[in-house]
Scaffold this motif. Structure first.
Motif, PDB file in Angstrom:
ATOM      1  N   GLY A  12      10.047  62.792  22.634  1.00 25.82           N
ATOM      2  CA  GLY A  12       9.189  63.109  23.870  1.00 25.82           C
ATOM      3  C   GLY A  12       7.888  62.878  25.039  1.00 25.82           C
ATOM      4  N   GLU A 144      19.014  54.320  31.605  1.00 24.59           N
ATOM      5  CA  GLU A 144      18.975  55.551  31.499  1.00 24.59           C
ATOM      6  C   GLU A 144      19.236  56.068  32.938  1.00 24.59           C
ATOM      7  N   GLN A 170      22.487  54.702  29.084  1.00 25.00           N
ATOM      8  CA  GLN A 170      22.695  56.216  28.465  1.00 25.00           C
ATOM      9  C   GLN A 170      22.067  57.356  29.442  1.00 25.00           C
ATOM     10  N   VAL A 172      21.705  61.109  31.016  1.00 26.55           N
ATOM     11  CA  VAL A 172      20.802  62.252  30.573  1.00 26.55           C
ATOM     12  C   VAL A 172      20.994  63.655  30.955  1.00 26.55           C
ATOM     13  N   ALA A 175      19.614  67.507  32.795  1.00 27.08           N
ATOM     14  CA  ALA A 175      17.663  67.344  33.343  1.00 27.08           C
ATOM     15  C   ALA A 175      17.605  68.159  34.889  1.00 27.08           C
ATOM     16  N   PHE A 202      23.692  62.414  26.187  1.00 22.46           N
ATOM     17  CA  PHE A 202      23.133  63.819  25.611  1.00 22.46           C
ATOM     18  C   PHE A 202      22.774  64.542  26.697  1.00 22.46           C
ATOM     19  N   ILE A 204      20.759  67.831  28.128  1.00 26.13           N
ATOM     20  CA  ILE A 204      19.331  68.475  27.418  1.00 26.13           C
ATOM     21  C   ILE A 204      19.685  70.201  26.730  1.00 26.13           C
ATOM     22  N   HIS A 208      23.498  70.474  24.453  1.00 27.49           N
ATOM     23  CA  HIS A 208      23.439  69.333  23.510  1.00 27.49           C
ATOM     24  C   HIS A 208      24.936  69.709  22.793  1.00 27.49           C
ATOM     25  N   ARG A 223      22.603  60.900  21.247  1.00 25.95           N
ATOM     26  CA  ARG A 223      21.124  61.172  20.973  1.00 25.95           C
ATOM     27  C   ARG A 223      21.073  61.897  21.089  1.00 25.95           C
ATOM     28  N   GLU A 227      13.428  65.856  22.167  1.00 23.04           N
ATOM     29  CA  GLU A 227      12.714  65.464  23.390  1.00 23.04           C
ATOM     30  C   GLU A 227      13.469  65.912  24.046  1.00 23.04           C
ATOM     31  N   ASP A 228      15.067  66.778  23.748  1.00 26.59           N
ATOM     32  CA  ASP A 228      15.722  67.011  24.374  1.00 26.59           C
ATOM     33  C   ASP A 228      16.686  68.390  24.015  1.00 26.59           C
ATOM     34  N   ASN A 229      15.791  68.478  22.465  1.00 25.31           N
ATOM     35  CA  ASN A 229      16.484  69.875  22.127  1.00 25.31           C
ATOM     36  C   ASN A 229      15.336  70.095  20.708  1.00 25.31           C
TER      37      ASN A 229
END
Ligand code: ZN
Length: 272
Positions: A12, A144, A170, A172, A175, A202, A204, A208, A223, A227-229
């Protein structure tokens, strides 16, 4: 039930070694990390680069160096960000695509207030240009989606001939500035997709796991990654990205699905 694709997003643009000392930042670290994730079942690597100070960068040479190192080791599908630095120009957000011709790249289908402190701009002219670049270079966009309006933007670009169906989305969730990470929101957004779409999602941070479980139950792809977690659970920092991939692979198998291989993922997503 069928094959579930695991994407790993190892780096990320934001987390630092202070947040989690195990996050890979240099080309060598990222390539080694991605290879471990590939061995554990990831079939797509979504990549961001960092400069020598650890800040997000769209430096195309750094992307090239990393992708070359990964390709020496394995055939994982390469998915490059086009949004690795909020100050990058429309041009530098695409020049690595022209140099490397990755399998996939992110296509952020609208603008937003980012984390309540900055702007994440994807202007209409940039999205048109990016769509044309991806078509020309044979790169599959990963659409995204940070809020439901972005799905309608994608539908508009399909109508205009800039994006070509079937599309891969994807979601998200969670966020700051985008839609919250709830199962109800996930179900709602999935319902807005054209039926020929493929999709992944996914949440954040602490969302998650619930979003991953709901996504698998709804037939989506997933995913994982730092980057996310950066936490593996409430108390523990992730030791590696591989740890996330291994957990995801176990859950996929536990519910009677199979983890898609890179070849199977190419077929599912219609990659060249
Ligand atoms: Zn990314």
């Amino acid at each position: 039930m069928g094959k579930t694709i695991i994407t790993v997003a190892p780096t990320g643009a934001w987390p630092t070694k202070k947040d989690n000392p195990n996050i890979p930042l240099t080309p060598k670290e990222i390539a080694e990390d991605v290879y471990q994730c590939y061995e554990a079942g990831a079939s797509i690597a979504h990549l961001h680069m960092r400069d020598d100070k650890g800040q997000g960068t769209m430096d195309k040479e750094r992307f090239k160096e990393t992708v070359d190192l990964i390709k020496d080791k394995c055939d994982i599908i390469i998915n490059l960000t086009t949004s690795g630095d909020l100050n990058a120009t429309d041009e530098t957000r695409q020049s690595h695509l022209k140099l490397i011709r990755p399998d996939m790249a992110s296509y952020d289908c609208g603008s937003m207030n980012w984390q309540h402190n900055s702007l994440f701009i994807n202007s209409p002219s940039f999205l048109e240009e990016l769509g044309k670049t991806m078509n020309e270079y044979g790169i599959k966009p990963e659409i995204e989606i940070f809020d439901p309006g972005m799905i309608y933007n994608a539908k508009y670009y399909v109508k205009k001939g800039i994006l070509k169906e079937p599309l891969h989305y994807q979601f998200v969730l969670g966020a700051a500035g985008g839609i919250a990470a709830t199962v109800e929101n996930l179900v709602f957004m999935k319902g807005l997709l054209p039926s020929n779409s493929t999709w992944s999602a996914f949440g954040i941070g602490k969302t998650h796991i619930p979003i991953m479980l709901a996504t698998i139950a709804l037939g989506g792809h997933i995913r994982v990654g730092m980057e996310d977690n950066i936490l593996f659970n409430k108390k523990e920092l992730a030791r590696s990205n591989k740890q996330f991939v291994m957990r995801a692979a176990n859950i996929i198998k536990e519910v009677g699905n199979e983890v898609a291989t890179p070849d199977e993922t190419r077929e599912i997503l219609g990659l060249e």
